[in-house]
Design a protein around this motif. Structure first.
Motif, PDB file in Angstrom:
ATOM      1  N   LEU A 147       8.604  15.165 -15.412  1.00 32.50           N
ATOM      2  CA  LEU A 147       7.829  14.034 -14.910  1.00 32.50           C
ATOM      3  C   LEU A 147       6.798  13.590 -15.950  1.00 32.50           C
ATOM      4  O   LEU A 147       6.573  12.390 -16.139  1.00 32.50           O
ATOM      5  N   ARG A 148       6.177  14.549 -16.640  1.00 33.93           N
ATOM      6  CA  ARG A 148       5.197  14.186 -17.686  1.00 33.93           C
ATOM      7  C   ARG A 148       5.870  13.369 -18.787  1.00 33.93           C
ATOM      8  O   ARG A 148       5.306  12.398 -19.284  1.00 33.93           O
ATOM      9  N   GLU A 149       7.074  13.771 -19.153  1.00 41.56           N
ATOM     10  CA  GLU A 149       7.780  13.032 -20.201  1.00 41.56           C
ATOM     11  C   GLU A 149       8.073  11.600 -19.757  1.00 41.56           C
ATOM     12  O   GLU A 149       7.902  10.650 -20.523  1.00 41.56           O
ATOM     13  N   LYS A 150       8.487  11.430 -18.496  1.00 38.77           N
ATOM     14  CA  LYS A 150       8.788  10.086 -17.990  1.00 38.77           C
ATOM     15  C   LYS A 150       7.529   9.224 -17.911  1.00 38.77           C
ATOM     16  O   LYS A 150       7.523   8.067 -18.355  1.00 38.77           O
ATOM     17  N   GLU A 201      -9.120  15.740 -12.996  1.00 36.51           N
ATOM     18  CA  GLU A 201      -8.696  16.988 -13.630  1.00 36.51           C
ATOM     19  C   GLU A 201      -7.489  16.758 -14.521  1.00 36.51           C
ATOM     20  O   GLU A 201      -6.750  15.782 -14.374  1.00 36.51           O
ATOM     21  N   ALA A 202      -7.329  17.663 -15.465  1.00 35.71           N
ATOM     22  CA  ALA A 202      -6.170  17.645 -16.359  1.00 35.71           C
ATOM     23  C   ALA A 202      -5.724  19.096 -16.571  1.00 35.71           C
ATOM     24  O   ALA A 202      -6.558  19.965 -16.804  1.00 35.71           O
ATOM     25  N   PRO A 203      -4.414  19.343 -16.477  1.00 35.74           N
ATOM     26  CA  PRO A 203      -3.359  18.402 -16.101  1.00 35.74           C
ATOM     27  C   PRO A 203      -3.297  18.195 -14.596  1.00 35.74           C
ATOM     28  O   PRO A 203      -4.040  18.827 -13.839  1.00 35.74           O
ATOM     29  N   CYS A 204      -2.398  17.304 -14.151  1.00 39.96           N
ATOM     30  CA  CYS A 204      -2.171  17.076 -12.723  1.00 39.96           C
ATOM     31  C   CYS A 204      -1.551  18.327 -12.106  1.00 39.96           C
ATOM     32  O   CYS A 204      -0.604  18.892 -12.669  1.00 39.96           O
ATOM     33  N   PRO A 205      -2.061  18.793 -10.958  1.00 36.01           N
ATOM     34  CA  PRO A 205      -1.576  20.061 -10.384  1.00 36.01           C
ATOM     35  C   PRO A 205      -0.097  20.074 -10.037  1.00 36.01           C
ATOM     36  O   PRO A 205       0.501  21.147  -9.981  1.00 36.01           O
ATOM     37  N   VAL A 206       0.527  18.909  -9.776  1.00 36.97           N
ATOM     38  CA  VAL A 206       1.941  18.909  -9.380  1.00 36.97           C
ATOM     39  C   VAL A 206       2.851  18.398 -10.496  1.00 36.97           C
ATOM     40  O   VAL A 206       4.038  18.158 -10.266  1.00 36.97           O
ATOM     41  N   MET A 207       2.314  18.261 -11.692  1.00 35.96           N
ATOM     42  CA  MET A 207       3.108  17.719 -12.796  1.00 35.96           C
ATOM     43  C   MET A 207       4.162  18.725 -13.251  1.00 35.96           C
ATOM     44  O   MET A 207       3.932  19.930 -13.278  1.00 35.96           O
ATOM     45  N   THR A 208       5.324  18.187 -13.605  1.00 40.12           N
ATOM     46  CA  THR A 208       6.390  18.986 -14.216  1.00 40.12           C
ATOM     47  C   THR A 208       6.614  18.452 -15.628  1.00 40.12           C
ATOM     48  O   THR A 208       6.279  17.299 -15.922  1.00 40.12           O
ATOM     49  N   PRO A 209       7.194  19.248 -16.510  1.00 39.68           N
ATOM     50  CA  PRO A 209       7.465  18.746 -17.863  1.00 39.68           C
ATOM     51  C   PRO A 209       8.328  17.481 -17.857  1.00 39.68           C
ATOM     52  O   PRO A 209       8.092  16.562 -18.645  1.00 39.68           O
ATOM     53  N   ALA A 242       4.952  11.117  -2.896  1.00 41.65           N
ATOM     54  CA  ALA A 242       5.377  12.492  -2.595  1.00 41.65           C
ATOM     55  C   ALA A 242       6.745  12.810  -3.164  1.00 41.65           C
ATOM     56  O   ALA A 242       7.089  13.986  -3.349  1.00 41.65           O
ATOM     57  N   GLY A 243       7.550  11.784  -3.461  1.00 42.10           N
ATOM     58  CA  GLY A 243       8.862  12.013  -4.032  1.00 42.10           C
ATOM     59  C   GLY A 243       8.886  11.962  -5.540  1.00 42.10           C
ATOM     60  O   GLY A 243       9.962  11.854  -6.148  1.00 42.10           O
ATOM     61  N   ASN A 244       7.692  12.002  -6.162  1.00 46.48           N
ATOM     62  CA  ASN A 244       7.545  11.932  -7.630  1.00 46.48           C
ATOM     63  C   ASN A 244       7.999  10.598  -8.213  1.00 46.48           C
ATOM     64  O   ASN A 244       8.355  10.511  -9.396  1.00 46.48           O
ATOM     65  N   ASN A 245       7.971   9.542  -7.375  1.00 46.56           N
ATOM     66  CA  ASN A 245       8.161   8.185  -7.875  1.00 46.56           C
ATOM     67  C   ASN A 245       6.802   7.657  -8.320  1.00 46.56           C
ATOM     68  O   ASN A 245       5.804   7.837  -7.607  1.00 46.56           O
ATOM     69  N   ALA A 251       0.845  -1.197   0.000  1.00 47.56           N
ATOM     70  CA  ALA A 251       0.000   0.000   0.000  1.00 47.56           C
ATOM     71  C   ALA A 251       0.879   1.246   0.000  1.00 47.56           C
ATOM     72  O   ALA A 251       1.702   1.435   0.903  1.00 47.56           O
ATOM     73  N   ILE A 252       0.722   2.052  -1.032  1.00 41.81           N
ATOM     74  CA  ILE A 252       1.410   3.346  -1.094  1.00 41.81           C
ATOM     75  C   ILE A 252       0.501   4.348  -0.389  1.00 41.81           C
ATOM     76  O   ILE A 252      -0.596   4.653  -0.871  1.00 41.81           O
ATOM     77  N   ILE A 253       0.911   4.824   0.762  1.00 42.96           N
ATOM     78  CA  ILE A 253       0.035   5.639   1.599  1.00 42.96           C
ATOM     79  C   ILE A 253      -0.037   7.074   1.081  1.00 42.96           C
ATOM     80  O   ILE A 253       0.982   7.712   0.825  1.00 42.96           O
ATOM     81  N   GLU A 254      -1.255   7.538   0.932  1.00 40.86           N
ATOM     82  CA  GLU A 254      -1.558   8.908   0.502  1.00 40.86           C
ATOM     83  C   GLU A 254      -0.859   9.297  -0.796  1.00 40.86           C
ATOM     84  O   GLU A 254      -0.225  10.365  -0.890  1.00 40.86           O
TER      85      GLU A 254
END
Length: 663
Positions: free
Chosen positions: A253-256, A243-251, A282-285, A204-207
């Motif tokens: 991270l989106r590419e990955k 929603e689109a895009p994700c509020p915490v997305m970076t270019p 939370a670590g963008n993994n 379980a990945i919490i939150e």
């Protein structure tokens, strides 16, 4: 692939309406199918043709592929669009279409087979080097093996149905001692929902955030992604807001994530529209969750930020044409947010609601879109998912989209049926959501029972409701009377005419009196509070009033004598004048009679006559609208009579149990 000119839509509700509209705009002949419960439904009325395929239960209609294919043959349909749900991810149905010479507007049966099983899909993604959550996805399904695997993975553990989705067959287990019971209940729910007991386990990945990537592929080797959607706002693993895009997305991270999603689709020779779902910590993994081999409920937000009609692209690819889009062509414009409008009572643990929609008027507004399959006068039956519409708003920024969506919900008129509209408005207004910080824990953390409890009307709302009821009753009296003037309607020989209403509010009854003023308007007493109300405008369902000089625009409907539904700023209340129903106000609470809260099927019955029960004792499990609901004792006592039987159909208010309450 072969060309086609006609499309049968093997679905119902808002998605059937949405597909029909696009198909007709492209010049295709459209054929709807419907069950007996949907004979008057909107998708039936707008299609070029419609075929009855059976009784209301889905197994005898929308899930019966033989009947769907027979309807296609009889109407000469050359292609079938499955929508989502029902047969959309059924590989046998895709094969049957191919065998019948009918184009299935979706991926190949092989891709559906592979990605439709979470265990097989995860094994394939691991082989394709797509990041996956640590877990267990092997064939041995014994309790001993699963318990041992869970210990190796480490708690908390997520138990999931391998063949399903939508939160059914899913359990979060924090401690080993609860695992065996969770496995049993997950298997039962999975078997009933998907016909398979197979389970997988995941750490379980919490939150986390739930972020999915829309992919599209054609038959010419082209695979692209159309950006991501954030679907983190969920209740019991079912999406509520997207929603689109994700509020915490970076270019970066989106590419990955986009590249991983494209590789997932390419590795299985995918065709058409698909969605690769990830958990983002939370670590963008990010970790692969599952792939949906169909159009998603939330596809409109992608359409609004990319400008692409995904149903049109599905049809184009199914015709054998190239996508005509390369990755560099995909640009995201602004922000879009979607909410799912459900027929459910949030104050009663989100209990699905059935009944008649007496009035439905979707709001207008810049950047606002409604995907709905409902209309005024339509019955909402217990046989299908309780989602009745989707409301979507687009704006140059996330904040503009959020405000537009809130106003669209407030200004939509829907009466006769309890919905989650107020809950949706509360979510959109919540500071955590407004800041773009919501994770999958958002609803559970911030919306407890007290916050979800039924809204209590305040004095101003009671006063406005009383005045509106007074005017409606006055007009009805005028239409039935002869030789009655305006003056006589409002005044008696003793002077001012007082009209009394008694409204329930929590545990109390509130007295409200309405007295017309000679110069216009009304003096209203709510308990000890005095208010002056004027009705500036009033139509059948909308009114503009002033309360002590302050303007209020509301929606209302007088459902029957002494009953008024009322919406102020999206807050929906039902006022019942208890003077008009003296007998109906007698409380039945504590009587020991347990009735069915809705239509459905009783899966299990846990008590027998003579058993002693406490408040909260589990009496039975009711399956309705694809979800399982516990029926619990509301009083302590001895079970005297068990009318309920397992595997039987029940209707709302059917008597199930009688409990004798000690004096």
């Amino acid at each position: 692939m072969r060309n086609f000119n006609s499309i049968l839509i093997a679905n119902r509700g808002e998605i059937a309406v949405r597909v029909i509209k696009t198909a007709k705009s492209l010049g295709y002949r459209t054929i709807a199918v419907y069950s007996e419960a949907d004979a008057a439904a909107l998708h039936v009325r707008i299609a070029d043709e419609a075929m009855l395929i059976g009784p209301a239960p889905v197994q005898q209609s929308y899930l019966d592929m033989t009947k769907i294919l027979a309807a296609a043959k009889e109407t000469g349909a050359e292609a079938i669009h499955p929508g989502y749900g029902f047969l959309s991810e059924n590989a046998d149905f895709a094969r049957a279409c191919e065998d019948a010479g009918i184009v299935f507007i979706g991926p190949s049966a092989e891709a559906i087979d592979l990605m439709g099983n979470k265990a097989a899909a995860k094994r394939r993604m691991i082989a394709a080097d797509v990041p996956c959550v640590p877990g267990y996805e092997d064939h041995d399904q014994s309790d001993g093996t699963l318990v041992a695997a869970a210990k190796d993975i480490g708690f908390p553990i997520m138990v999931k149905a391998a063949a399903g989705g939508g939160g059914r067959g899913m359990r979060l287990v924090h401690e080993e001692k609860n695992l065996v019971d969770a496995l049993a209940s997950a298997r039962s729910e999975a078997l009933n929902a998907f016909g398979s007991e197979e389970l997988i386990l995941e750490k379980a990945i919490i939150e986390p955030r739930h972020v999915e990537v829309q992919v599209f592929a054609d038959n010419h080797g082209n695979v692209v992604h159309l950006g991501e959607r954030d679907c983190s706002v969920q209740r019991r693993h079912q999406k509520v807001v997207e929603e689109a895009p994700c509020p915490v997305m970076t270019p970066e991270l989106r590419e990955k994530m986009g590249s991983a999603a494209v590789e997932a689709a390419r590795s299985i020779n995918y065709r058409g529209a698909g969605t690769v779902e990830f958990l983002l910590d939370a670590g963008n993994n990010f970790y692969f969750l599952e792939m949906n081999t169909r159009l998603q409920v939330e596809h409109p937000v992608t359409e609004m930020v990319t400008g692409n009609d995904l149903v049109s692209l599905q049809i184009q690819v199914a015709q054998g044409e190239p996508l005509g889009i390369e990755q560099q062509d995909v640009k995201l414009n602004g922000h879009a947010i979607e909410v799912r409008l459900y027929a459910e009572d949030t104050a009663q643990d989100f209990l699905p609601c059935t009944g008649k929609i007496t009035t439905w008027q979707a709001a207008d507004g810049d950047g606002v879109r409604f995907d709905a399959g409902i209309d005024s006068g339509q019955d909402i039956s217990p046989f299908y998912d309780p989602m009745i519409a989707k409301v979507i708003a687009h704006g140059e920024s996330r904040e503009i989209a959020r405000h537009r969506l809130i106003e669209a919900l407030k200004n939509t008129v829907i009466f006769g049926l309890t919905t989650n509209r107020g809950f949706l408005i509360d979510i959109l207004n919540e500071e955590t959501f407004a800041k773009g910080e919501a994770t999958t824990a958002f609803i559970g953390d911030l919306f407890d029972g007290e916050r979800l409890a039924a809204k209590i009307p305040d004095q101003i709302e009671m006063a406005m409701a009383a005045v509106l009821l007074y005017q409606v009753e006055r007009e009805r009296a005028k239409s039935a009377a002869i030789f009655v003037t305006e003056q006589l309607m409002d005044w008696s020989s003793g002077g001012e005419l007082l009209t009394r209403y008694v409204f329930p509010a929590a545990e109390d009854q509130i007295d409200v009196t309405v007295a017309p003023k000679r110069e216009g308007g009304y003096n209203v007493m709510v308990g000890e509070a005095a208010l002056v109300i004027e009705v500036l405008e009033r139509s059948e369902n909308r009114a503009l009033l002033t309360v002590d000089g302050s303007r209020k625009r509301v929606h209302y409907e007088a459902l029957s004598e002494g009953v008024l539904e009322f919406t102020d700023g999206g807050k929906t209340l039902r006022f019942i004048n208890e003077i008009a129903f003296p007998e109906a106000t007698a409380s039945a609470a504590g009587s020991g009679q347990v009735t069915a809260p809705m239509h459905g099927t009783l899966l299990e019955v846990f008590v027998k006559a003579g058993d002693t029960v406490d408040v909260g004792t589990r009496l039975a499990v009711l399956e309705a609208m694809k979800m399982q609901h516990d029926i619990q004792a509301e009083v302590a006592g001895v079970v005297q009579n068990v009318i309920a039987t397992a595997a039987s159909q029940v209707s709302i208010d059917d008597l199930l149990f009688e409990i004798e309450v000690p004096e």
